[in-house]
Design an enzyme around this catalytic site. Structure first.
Site, PDB file in Angstrom:
ATOM      1  N   LYS A  83       0.863  -1.190   0.000  1.00 20.45           N
ATOM      2  CA  LYS A  83       0.000   0.000   0.000  1.00 20.45           C
ATOM      3  C   LYS A  83       0.894   1.233   0.000  1.00 20.45           C
ATOM      4  O   LYS A  83       1.792   1.351   0.854  1.00 20.45           O
ATOM      5  CB  LYS A  83      -0.860  -0.036   1.261  1.00 20.45           C
TER       6      LYS A  83
HETATM    7  C1  E4P Z   1      -8.269   1.871   3.763  1.00 19.18           C
HETATM    8  O1  E4P Z   1      -7.491   1.056   3.310  1.00 19.18           O
HETATM    9  C2  E4P Z   1      -8.112   2.534   5.061  1.00 19.18           C
HETATM   10  O2  E4P Z   1      -7.432   1.659   5.926  1.00 19.18           O
HETATM   11  C3  E4P Z   1      -9.407   2.851   5.767  1.00 19.18           C
HETATM   12  O3  E4P Z   1     -10.534   2.503   4.990  1.00 19.18           O
HETATM   13  C4  E4P Z   1      -9.447   4.204   6.377  1.00 19.18           C
HETATM   14  O4  E4P Z   1     -10.684   4.396   6.971  1.00 19.18           O
HETATM   15  P1  E4P Z   1     -10.982   5.496   8.087  1.00 19.18           P
HETATM   16  O5  E4P Z   1     -11.286   6.781   7.418  1.00 19.18           O
HETATM   17  O6  E4P Z   1     -12.183   4.946   8.814  1.00 19.18           O
HETATM   18  O7  E4P Z   1      -9.756   5.557   8.963  1.00 19.18           O
END
Ligand code: E4P
Length: 217
Positions: A83
């Protein structure tokens, strides 16, 4: 539509994997902090539970650092998906890893323009954060609609739209209506998807009627 769970909590992942609903997992540095465990150790354990892509995020800000960290992370298991953030260095890292055949999830996407760049860099997944857009008064699902429309215009864009920052069941239903390929969903929201008061009411009635028959199974 594929379901990923957005967590680094191994117990939650094991529980959901048993339902057969899980196609992958996403983590991020905040979720690793919440889990309170060693990053590489927890990613290895998750990769042993789920066959699909498990996103592990680099934390370097520059290309060389991302490359070094990603090269370490891919050694953990063959289903590790690197990522990277949606920055120019992140896009360089995206190209570097996808050229090597490693899956890449480009994260922290908040605009259609950014999503176009990720597709051009060959990302496996683009992660637009719908909940965080909703939080600042912008319509997160409108961004999903724009990205799906744009990607559908170009056969050479093979990047899958991974709806992230999902906060409620309607985000999932709307993502499915728009044809998004994947949603990464917190475990509690996956469970909420199963709930309906008429299901509970119906079950209650069936149980009462069954008890009244005096039969046993
Ligand atoms: C995506 O890969 C992220 O880990 C995640 O969806 C972030 O979400 P949040 O805005 O609830 O922290």
């Amino acid at each position: 539509m594929k379901f990923f769970v957005d967590t680094a909590d191994v117990a939650e992942i094991k529980d959901l994997a048993a339902t057969g609903l899980l196609d992958g997992v996403t983590t991020n540095p905040s979720l690793i902090k919440k889990a309170g465990r060693d990053f590489k150790e927890v990613i290895a354990e998750i990769c042993g539970i789920v066959d699909g892509p498990v996103s592990a995020e680099v934390v370097a800000m520059d290309f060389d650092g991302m490359k070094r960290q990603g090269d370490e992370l891919v050694k953990i298991a063959k289903n590790v998906c690197i990522k990277v953030p949606l920055t120019i260095d992140g896009l360089k890292a995206c190209k570097y890893f996808t050229d090597k055949g490693t899956q890449v999830n480009v994260t922290l996407c908040f605009s259609a323009a950014q999503a176009i760049l990720a597709a051009k860099a060959g990302a496996t997944f683009i992660s637009p954060f719908v909940g965080r857009l909703d939080d600042i008064g912008q319509d997160g699902m409108e961004l999903i609609s724009d990205i799906v429309e744009i990607y559908n215009n170009y056969q050479e864009f093979t990047t899958e739209v991974l709806v992230a920052s999902v906060r409620n069941p309607m985000h999932v239903v709307l993502a499915a209506k728009l044809g998004a390929h994947v949603a990464t969903i917190p475990a509690n929201v996956i469970k909420q998807l199963a709930l309906h008061p008429l299901t509970d009411k119906g079950l209650d009635q069936f149980n009462k009627d069954w008890a009244a028959t005096g039969q046993k199974l």
